[in-house]
Write an enzyme that holds these catalytic residues in place. Structure first.
Site, PDB file in Angstrom:
ATOM      1  CG  HIS A 156      -2.079  -0.901   1.114  1.00  0.00           C
ATOM      2  ND1 HIS A 156      -1.975  -2.245   1.401  1.00  0.00           N
ATOM      3  CD2 HIS A 156      -3.356  -0.680   0.718  1.00  0.00           C
ATOM      4  CE1 HIS A 156      -3.152  -2.814   1.196  1.00  0.00           C
ATOM      5  NE2 HIS A 156      -4.010  -1.888   0.777  1.00  0.00           N
ATOM      6  CE  LYS A 160      -3.764  -0.464   4.940  1.00  0.00           C
ATOM      7  NZ  LYS A 160      -5.039   0.133   5.352  1.00  0.00           N
TER       8      LYS A 160
HETATM    9  P1  NAD Z   1      -7.644   9.537   5.307  1.00  0.00           P
HETATM   10  O1  NAD Z   1      -6.704   9.737   6.459  1.00  0.00           O
HETATM   11  O2  NAD Z   1      -7.344  10.177   3.995  1.00  0.00           O
HETATM   12  O3  NAD Z   1      -9.121   9.994   5.743  1.00  0.00           O
HETATM   13  C1  NAD Z   1      -9.674   9.806   7.012  1.00  0.00           C
HETATM   14  C2  NAD Z   1     -10.598  10.967   7.295  1.00  0.00           C
HETATM   15  O4  NAD Z   1     -11.267  10.726   8.539  1.00  0.00           O
HETATM   16  C3  NAD Z   1      -9.843  12.312   7.440  1.00  0.00           C
HETATM   17  O5  NAD Z   1     -10.450  13.334   6.673  1.00  0.00           O
HETATM   18  C4  NAD Z   1      -9.942  12.593   8.928  1.00  0.00           C
HETATM   19  O6  NAD Z   1      -9.941  13.990   9.231  1.00  0.00           O
HETATM   20  C5  NAD Z   1     -11.295  11.950   9.230  1.00  0.00           C
HETATM   21  N1  NAD Z   1     -11.516  11.812  10.677  1.00  0.00           N
HETATM   22  C6  NAD Z   1     -10.584  11.573  11.641  1.00  0.00           C
HETATM   23  N2  NAD Z   1     -11.162  11.646  12.860  1.00  0.00           N
HETATM   24  C7  NAD Z   1     -12.468  11.930  12.651  1.00  0.00           C
HETATM   25  C8  NAD Z   1     -13.582  12.161  13.516  1.00  0.00           C
HETATM   26  N3  NAD Z   1     -13.441  12.101  14.859  1.00  0.00           N
HETATM   27  N4  NAD Z   1     -14.784  12.423  12.975  1.00  0.00           N
HETATM   28  C9  NAD Z   1     -14.941  12.486  11.637  1.00  0.00           C
HETATM   29  N5  NAD Z   1     -13.920  12.316  10.759  1.00  0.00           N
HETATM   30  C10 NAD Z   1     -12.702  12.037  11.264  1.00  0.00           C
HETATM   31  O7  NAD Z   1      -7.771   7.967   5.148  1.00  0.00           O
HETATM   32  P2  NAD Z   1      -8.400   7.127   3.914  1.00  0.00           P
HETATM   33  O8  NAD Z   1      -7.307   6.685   3.013  1.00  0.00           O
HETATM   34  O9  NAD Z   1      -9.569   7.858   3.330  1.00  0.00           O
HETATM   35  O10 NAD Z   1      -8.890   5.824   4.694  1.00  0.00           O
HETATM   36  C11 NAD Z   1      -9.838   5.900   5.750  1.00  0.00           C
HETATM   37  C12 NAD Z   1     -10.070   4.507   6.307  1.00  0.00           C
HETATM   38  O11 NAD Z   1     -10.678   3.686   5.301  1.00  0.00           O
HETATM   39  C13 NAD Z   1      -8.797   3.760   6.722  1.00  0.00           C
HETATM   40  O12 NAD Z   1      -9.096   2.978   7.867  1.00  0.00           O
HETATM   41  C14 NAD Z   1      -8.494   2.880   5.529  1.00  0.00           C
HETATM   42  O13 NAD Z   1      -7.723   1.746   5.856  1.00  0.00           O
HETATM   43  C15 NAD Z   1      -9.893   2.505   5.130  1.00  0.00           C
HETATM   44  N6  NAD Z   1     -10.067   2.034   3.740  1.00  0.00           N
HETATM   45  C16 NAD Z   1     -10.940   1.013   3.571  1.00  0.00           C
HETATM   46  C17 NAD Z   1     -11.224   0.562   2.295  1.00  0.00           C
HETATM   47  C18 NAD Z   1     -12.261  -0.520   2.134  1.00  0.00           C
HETATM   48  O14 NAD Z   1     -12.549  -0.932   0.995  1.00  0.00           O
HETATM   49  N7  NAD Z   1     -12.876  -0.989   3.220  1.00  0.00           N
HETATM   50  C19 NAD Z   1     -10.594   1.150   1.188  1.00  0.00           C
HETATM   51  C20 NAD Z   1      -9.698   2.200   1.401  1.00  0.00           C
HETATM   52  C21 NAD Z   1      -9.454   2.647   2.695  1.00  0.00           C
END
Ligand code: NAD
Length: 268
Positions: A156, A160
């Site tokens: 990744h 991450k």
């Molecule tokens: P990122 O860090 O770009 O985004 C996370 C967002 O959550 C940020 O904007 C952050 O400010 C926000 N956040 C943090 N604390 C918060 C709160 N208390 N209230 C509301 N929002 C809050 O990360 P990302 O790449 O978008 O990934 C997010 C999550 O999704 C990770 O856990 C990642 O592993 C997961 N993910 C899952 C899949 C899937 O298919 N299930 C795919 C990609 C990413």
């Protein structure tokens, strides 16, 4: 039209979802939520994702107002943020689609508590290809038999924060189950030093990090004189957003319970 709130809306996944929801005539964005203090709070969600037209939905930290008009919330944030969100959803019996990975006990408990009163889809990976990979992996392990060693490699992007990926963890659980192994005892995360010869009953799991790789997962089945590799490569984040949106449409109106993406896609 389905009224959708996006939680973690300013993140990489959140932005992809906001864009998709705004472009889908079957969906209506009712809230774009992110953490208190985020620099983009107050910005129009549509402008935030680079579209020309404003939609009068501003990025907000207010869960209470944000969830009031939603039929379903889609969450890609962090385990702590997900826990707080799921507790609020449980009070409202609001259906949810949860993509956040690396969930701790508190988040899992909150997920179960919500699933007791509302339908929830939780998946460490919302892509069609990965869900097919999981199904094929179980079958492949059964077919090749005990002589083949099982290793898993994932890669990744450098931002991450959790490892191994939720997708690799799920893959490990599935192949361990197919081989009749206890997943925690079988898993060997990376190898270094004088580790000795590989145990017959171990599953090596290796996490590579770097660049802007969206997500690669390979299952290696290594036998005498041959090896089989099953690889999935994600080319962009849109696949996860598309899968999550599909899950959101699917989950509204279902009985309370915890569902996975295989159920959404009809993979048995
Ligand atoms: P990122 O860090 O770009 O985004 C996370 C967002 O959550 C940020 O904007 C952050 O400010 C926000 N956040 C943090 N604390 C918060 C709160 N208390 N209230 C509301 N929002 C809050 O990360 P990302 O790449 O978008 O990934 C997010 C999550 O999704 C990770 O856990 C990642 O592993 C997961 N993910 C899952 C899949 C899937 O298919 N299930 C795919 C990609 C990413």
């Amino acid at each position: 039209m389905t009224a959708i709130a996006v939680h973690g809306a300013a993140g990489r996944m959140g932005r992809a979802l906001v864009e998709l929801v705004l472009e889908d005539p079957k969906a209506r964005l009712v809230a774009a939520l992110d953490r208190p203090g985020h620099a983009a709070l107050g910005q129009d969600a549509s402008i935030m994702v680079g579209r020309a037209e404003a939609v009068r939905i501003k990025l907000s930290e207010d869960l209470v107002h944000g969830l009031a008009d939603a039929q379903v919330v889609i969450d890609f944030s962090s385990p702590q943020a997900t826990t707080a969100l799921l507790k609020r959803c449980a009070q409202l019996s609001l259906p949810a689609v949860v993509g956040t990975t690396g969930m701790d006990d508190a988040a899992r408990h909150a997920l179960d508590a919500l699933a007791a009163v509302a339908p929830v889809v939780a998946a460490p990976n919302f892509s069609i290809g990965v869900n097919v990979l999981w199904a094929l992996a179980e079958r492949a392990v059964e077919l090749v038999g005990e002589e083949f060693d099982i290793e898993i490699v994932e890669m990744h992007h450098k931002h991450k924060v959790d490892a191994p990926s939720g997708t690799a963890v799920r893959l490990t659980e599935l192949v361990a189950h197919a081989r009749g192994l206890h997943v925690a005892r079988a898993t060997v995360a990376g190898r270094t030093g004088q580790v000795g010869a590989r145990r017959h009953d171990e599953i090596g799991v290796h996490a590579l990090r770097g660049g802007d790789v969206v997500g690669d997962h390979t299952l290696v089945l290594a036998g005498p004189g041959e090896r089989l590799e099953l690889t999935h490569r994600a080319h962009n984040r849109e696949i996860f957003a598309r899968g999550a949106l599909r899950a959101a449409y699917w989950v509204v109106g279902r009985p309370p319970g915890l569902y996975n993406m295989a159920q959404v896609l009809g993979i048995h």
